[in-house]
Write a protein that holds these residues in place. Structure first.
Motif, PDB file in Angstrom:
ATOM      1  N   TYR A 127       8.314   5.246   0.232  1.00 51.47           N
ATOM      2  CA  TYR A 127       7.522   4.647   1.305  1.00 51.47           C
ATOM      3  C   TYR A 127       6.823   5.745   2.103  1.00 51.47           C
ATOM      4  N   HIS A 128       5.499   5.647   2.252  1.00 46.23           N
ATOM      5  CA  HIS A 128       4.732   6.683   2.955  1.00 46.23           C
ATOM      6  C   HIS A 128       4.046   6.178   4.206  1.00 46.23           C
ATOM      7  N   GLY A 129       4.449   5.036   4.730  1.00 44.45           N
ATOM      8  CA  GLY A 129       3.811   4.516   5.937  1.00 44.45           C
ATOM      9  C   GLY A 129       2.583   3.696   5.617  1.00 44.45           C
ATOM     10  N   ASP A 130       1.493   4.384   5.275  1.00 47.73           N
ATOM     11  CA  ASP A 130       0.256   3.663   4.975  1.00 47.73           C
ATOM     12  C   ASP A 130       0.242   3.184   3.526  1.00 47.73           C
ATOM     13  N   SER A 131       1.176   3.656   2.733  1.00 44.56           N
ATOM     14  CA  SER A 131       1.177   3.286   1.316  1.00 44.56           C
ATOM     15  C   SER A 131       2.598   3.398   0.763  1.00 44.56           C
ATOM     16  N   THR A 178       6.570   7.516 -17.451  1.00 44.54           N
ATOM     17  CA  THR A 178       6.528   6.966 -16.096  1.00 44.54           C
ATOM     18  C   THR A 178       5.099   6.958 -15.575  1.00 44.54           C
ATOM     19  N   VAL A 179       4.713   5.858 -14.954  1.00 46.69           N
ATOM     20  CA  VAL A 179       3.401   5.753 -14.316  1.00 46.69           C
ATOM     21  C   VAL A 179       3.631   5.539 -12.827  1.00 46.69           C
ATOM     22  N   CYS A 180       2.937   6.325 -12.022  1.00 46.29           N
ATOM     23  CA  CYS A 180       3.055   6.195 -10.571  1.00 46.29           C
ATOM     24  C   CYS A 180       1.886   5.365 -10.047  1.00 46.29           C
ATOM     25  N   LEU A 181       2.181   4.404  -9.182  1.00 42.95           N
ATOM     26  CA  LEU A 181       1.143   3.579  -8.547  1.00 42.95           C
ATOM     27  C   LEU A 181       1.161   3.851  -7.058  1.00 42.95           C
ATOM     28  N   LYS A 182      -0.007   3.923  -6.469  1.00 40.47           N
ATOM     29  CA  LYS A 182      -0.075   4.037  -5.020  1.00 40.47           C
ATOM     30  C   LYS A 182      -0.628   2.729  -4.486  1.00 40.47           C
ATOM     31  N   PHE A 241       3.740  -1.720   2.621  1.00 38.66           N
ATOM     32  CA  PHE A 241       5.109  -1.592   2.140  1.00 38.66           C
ATOM     33  C   PHE A 241       5.433  -2.727   1.171  1.00 38.66           C
ATOM     34  N   LYS A 242       6.011  -2.375   0.073  1.00 38.57           N
ATOM     35  CA  LYS A 242       6.492  -3.402  -0.863  1.00 38.57           C
ATOM     36  C   LYS A 242       7.855  -2.964  -1.357  1.00 38.57           C
ATOM     37  N   SER A 243       8.774  -3.933  -1.498  1.00 38.32           N
ATOM     38  CA  SER A 243      10.071  -3.550  -2.059  1.00 38.32           C
ATOM     39  C   SER A 243      10.291  -4.268  -3.387  1.00 38.32           C
TER      40      SER A 243
END
Ligand code: ATP
Length: 339
Positions: free
Chosen positions: A275-279, A291-295, A299-301
């Motif tokens: 979790y980065h606050g804005d994203s 592994t693929v990283c999505l931005k 906030f989503k859990s």
């Protein structure tokens, strides 16, 4: 237009080790060039060759049409701002700034005029009688800049000048240095391993990898048209995803900000979120343990191992050769905002 500063086929060996391999570069007057690359890629060595603190094994340094490869540092019309501020602890701010001019035996009046001008430009007038130990990191950095300003040398070499500062001050100093450079018309060669610094300050970035130039271009070009997997993953944070899909003979590259969660598409499972606050960064495991990283915004859990589908637009993806790691598809047109 003839380049103001020219590197011609610079090679540097230390023993058997090739530290720089055939580096050629033309720099225009007033340009801000960032030398960017990972630790050990040869940035500092290249800067030292420019400064005259090191001699290349092959090749030439040409400044203002004169071959300077073997000229003394003092004969090159260059000022330097290095990592350690290199201030004399027992000399005041004023004495530190004037040190180089005194050595050059410039008339006193001229020295004072330049001092006043430089103190004003870096907003250090109230501190002119203080010792370096009484200043903050950012203020000390500005003393080093003032020293470069009073020299009136048109070329300024900087080696990681902001690395000792905290994040907030670093961001401030980035804009201050850039503003001063433009105001004074300085030609700056700026060494950094921080891609954000290079992206936000430079007119052009020279990306170095293992002693060779990987790509040269404007920041937007490096971000939008990387020519190799190295360039693609060095510029941009988090780094571009690069993976190989079953049946493909190419590597696919897509930036985390361009991968989307959808109702269908490539299946995967959520392994981790940051979790980065804005994203939120979502790490999804796809086929073959890749592994693929999505931005994604906000906030989503997710449940552990939650199954998801990901998609991206073809025009946001890149193809790289799995053997040479070079870009395969045609460069897209640059998308630069005009106003
Ligand atoms: P960093 O960001 O860590 O400072 P860099 O990109 O500036 O790295 P250089 O300092 O230019 O890298 O070093 C490049 C390579 O050359 C390194 O492997 C280093 O060990 C080697 N090297 C540098 N100077 C010398 C020297 N005087 N003698 C032997 N090897 C050297």
């Amino acid at each position: 237009m003839m380049a103001y500063l020219k590197l011609k086929n610079i090679t540097k060996m230390f023993g058997n080790q090739v530290t720089l391999n055939d580096i050629s570069l033309d720099v225009n007057k007033g340009e801000f060039i960032a030398l960017l690359g990972p630790s050990g890629c040869g940035k500092t060595t290249l800067l030292r060759i420019l400064a005259g603190l090191e001699t290349p094994t092959e090749g030439d340094v040409i400044i203002d049409n004169k071959v300077m490869t073997r000229a003394e540092p003092s004969g090159r019309n260059i000022s330097m701002v290095f990592q350690s501020y290199a201030l004399f602890p027992h000399l005041s701010v004023t004495e530190n700034i004037l040190f180089g001019l005194k050595a050059r035996k410039l008339p006193k009046q001229e020295q004072q005029a330049r001092l006043r001008d430089a103190l004003k430009k870096v907003s250090l007038e109230p501190y002119k009688d203080k010792l370096p130990g009484q200043l903050s990191g950012g203020q000390r950095q500005r003393v080093a800049l003032a020293r470069a300003i009073v020299s009136h040398h048109p070329i300024c070499l900087m080696d990681e000048p902001l690395s000792n500062l905290d994040a907030k001050l670093r961001a401030e100093m980035r804009s201050e240095i850039r503003a001063l450079q433009q105001q004074l018309g300085l030609t700056v060669i700026y060494v950094t391993h921080d891609q954000v610094e290079a992206m936000s300050m430079a007119d052009r970035i020279v990306l170095l990898n293992k002693g060779q130039i990987e790509q040269v271009g404007e920041p937007a070009t490096l971000y939008q048209q990387p020519q190799t997997t190295f360039a693609a993953q060095f510029i941009g944070s988090p780094a571009m995803n690069i993976f190989q899909l079953q049946g493909d003979d190419v590597l696919t590259g897509v930036r985390p900000e361009h991968v989307m969660l959808k109702d269908s598409g490539l299946p995967g499972r959520v392994k981790k979120t940051d979790y980065h606050g804005d994203s939120t960064l979502v790490f999804v495991e796809i086929e073959n343990n890749q592994t693929v990283c999505l931005k994604i915004d906000d906030f989503k859990s997710f449940a552990k191992d939650e199954p998801v589908f990901i998609q991206w637009r073809v025009e946001d993806s890149f193809e790289f050769d799995p053997v040479s790691f070079k870009r395969r598809n045609q460069p897209k047109p640059l998308n630069i905002a005009t106003n």
